[in-house]
Enzyme design. Structure first.
Site, PDB file in Angstrom:
ATOM      1  N   GLU A  92      -5.565  -8.150  -1.239  1.00 56.69           N
ATOM      2  CA  GLU A  92      -6.284  -8.010   0.156  1.00 56.69           C
ATOM      3  C   GLU A  92      -7.645  -7.759  -0.142  1.00 56.69           C
ATOM      4  O   GLU A  92      -7.923  -6.820  -0.816  1.00 56.69           O
ATOM      5  CB  GLU A  92      -5.431  -6.702   1.045  1.00 56.69           C
ATOM      6  CG  GLU A  92      -4.480  -7.204   1.624  1.00 56.69           C
ATOM      7  CD  GLU A  92      -3.687  -6.010   2.674  1.00 56.69           C
ATOM      8  OE1 GLU A  92      -4.691  -5.438   3.140  1.00 56.69           O
ATOM      9  OE2 GLU A  92      -2.506  -5.843   2.616  1.00 56.69           O
ATOM     10  N   GLU A 101       0.740  -1.288  -0.139  1.00 55.19           N
ATOM     11  CA  GLU A 101      -0.091   0.043  -0.091  1.00 55.19           C
ATOM     12  C   GLU A 101       0.783   1.201   0.017  1.00 55.19           C
ATOM     13  O   GLU A 101       0.858   2.116   0.937  1.00 55.19           O
ATOM     14  CB  GLU A 101      -0.796  -0.001   1.356  1.00 55.19           C
ATOM     15  CG  GLU A 101      -1.845  -0.903   1.292  1.00 55.19           C
ATOM     16  CD  GLU A 101      -2.933  -0.848   2.181  1.00 55.19           C
ATOM     17  OE1 GLU A 101      -4.073  -1.633   1.960  1.00 55.19           O
ATOM     18  OE2 GLU A 101      -2.816  -0.689   3.466  1.00 55.19           O
TER      19      GLU A 101
END
Ligand code: BGP
Length: 476
Positions: free
Chosen positions: A375, A182
């Site tokens: 995810e 991320e």
């Protein structure tokens, strides 16, 4: 019979990260990681995350991160359960401070390397392809205290040294790599994202974007290095994604939504296209951000784009240009306006399966590179029944609808390599530090106060996911 929408070699699996599951925080020569200095769930974890220097000075209880689910000592048992579900891939991260306790040593810590030898070999033995994040919220704390974190250009060298060691060591067991988890989170949780404490910086945005530049260059250099070490490596970037919707069809709202999405795309524009996007010029100018770009940086970025694009998706977001509208709800770090068409989890994260299809189409249209959904999942409180069973139909519903929409995106023409649900085994929440926010198919007997036997048990969703994988997503 329903036929599968998924390619036959689709990589089904699950994801964890070292800092949220391994525990063993001071074992075998490991140095401190960011989670190790944050307080427990009762003592203002979020505030400490935003002001880590202060967190370092206090003596917190340190549970649950110090022990977590003790994956470090339980990994064989855990991987066996994942193999039983039929996982084709298992995503985890390497803890940088296990390999280089202070981050800046020249020689790696052999005990740390050995742990990941065993872990990746075990994955291979069980037929699961490891998918490895090199930096998942895990810049060694010593690199923050001694160098100021990623705002210091020296971090590029330390990171590359670390990459060189792990690429060489695991080149025969690991093929899929993610350079930074991320990467856009450096703007929102800079301590996790970049080992930064921006609370006392005069111009925090300048510091964050300069650090981001260092990470982008480091990521491109790592991609180059990885391909030199093993041309078969597949090296990807990783974005905290989720399409932003405008609150109304007012052009101002539409523009606001476009700008909000650009904040994240900015990173992938560089990593996938190889250059800073045209809109960044104006953004930097208007925000008084002046990047220091060293000679050769832009060439490095240009010549070393990623092989694939991975991302996390938990929910879509909603935004409005009208400041009077402030019906805020929580989300994966980013807050959002409340979308009246969506339900939300207990933590206020809005549930939008179709948003996954939208997000996948948007990203694929933009870059035309293979995607990997690394995810996705529902954080929820589970109840253990008197007979020990855990009936997590809410989790099954969430995942079923998301897998369905992912299948639709693939039918839309999106190329997707695989899907790893977040927290396939219960672990410590990154955002809140709680154990009670559970994502797993596998329950771990551990609570927010550190009580529990650490015993593992299968939830109802365990068998459901097993069936999804065995039918390649046909039977949901
Ligand atoms: C992402 C992180 C993960 C994970 C997940 C869920 O941002 O990459 O590390 O934790 O979000 O968030 P949380 O743990 O706050 O529920």
């Amino acid at each position: 019979m329903v036929t599968s929408k998924f390619p036959k070699d689709f990589l089904w699996g699950g994801a964890v990260a070292a800092n949220q599951c391994e525990g063993a925080y001071d074992v075998d020569g490991k140095g401190l990681s960011p989670v190790d200095i944050l307080p427990d769930v009762h003592h203002g974890r979020w505030e400490a995350l935003m002001n880590p220097t202060e967190a370092l000075e206090k003596d917190y209880g340190f549970y649950p991160s110090h022990e977590s689910i003790d994956f470090y000592h339980h990994y064989k048992e855990d991987l066996a359960l994942m193999a039983e579900m039929g996982f084709k891939t298992f995503r985890t991260s390497i803890c940088w401070a296990r390999i280089f306790p202070n981050g800046d040593e020249t020689e790696p810590n052999e005990a740390g390397l050995k742990f990941y030898d065993d872990l990746f070999n075990e994955c291979q033995r069980l037929g699961m392809e490891p998918l490895v994040t090199i930096q998942h919220f895990d810049t060694p704390v010593a690199l923050m205290t001694n160098y100021g974190g990623w705002k210091n250009r020296k971090l590029i060298d330390f990171y590359l040294n670390y990459c060189e060691v792990v690429f060489n060591r695991y080149k025969d067991t690991v093929k899929y790599w993610l350079t930074f988890n991320e990467i856009n989170m450096i703007l929102h949780i800079p301590f996790f994202g970049g080992g930064l404490d921006v609370s006392k910086e005069e111009h925090p945005e300048q510091v964050k974007y300069q650090s981001a530049h260092h990470q982008l260059v480091a990521s491109a250099m790592a991609t180059k290095l990885g391909h030199e070490i093993n041309p078969d490596f597949q090296i990807g970037c990783m974005l905290a994604a989720g399409a932003t919707y405008p609150n109304t069809c007012a052009p101002e709202d539409v523009w606001k939504a476009l700008e909000a999405d650009r904040e994240g795309y900015f990173f992938i524009d560089v990593q996938a296209r190889g250059y800073y996007p045209s809109y960044s010029k104006r953004f930097f100018k208007e925000n008084n951000i002046e990047l220091e770009i060293a000679e050769g940086d832009l060439d490095v970025l240009k010549e070393n784009t990623v092989d694939f694009i991975s991302f996390s998706y938990y929910s879509s977001r909603l935004t409005s240009a009208d400041e009077k509208i402030n019906s805020k709800t929580e989300g994966n770090v980013f807050a959002s306006l409340k979308n009246p068409y969506l339900k939300a989890s207990e933590w206020g994260w809005q549930i939008d399966p179709l948003g996954l299809r939208t997000t996948m189409n948007q990203i694929y249209d933009r870059y035309q590179k293979p995607l990997f959904v690394v995810e996705n999942g529902l954080g929820a409180k589970d109840t253990v029944e008197s007979d020990g069973s855990i009936i997590d139909d809410y989790r099954i519903d969430y995942l079923r609808e998301h897998v369905r929409e992912m299948g639709e995106a693939i039918e839309d023409g999106v190329e997707c390599l695989g899907y790893t649900t977040w927290g396939c085994i219960d672990l410590v929440s990154a955002g809140s530090g709680e154990m009670s926010k559970r994502y797993g198919f596998i329950y771990v007997d551990r609570d927010n106060d550190g009580q529990g036997t650490l015993a593992r048990s299968k939830k109802k969703s365990f068998d459901w996911y097993k069936q999804v994988i065995s039918t390649n997503g046909a039977d949901l």
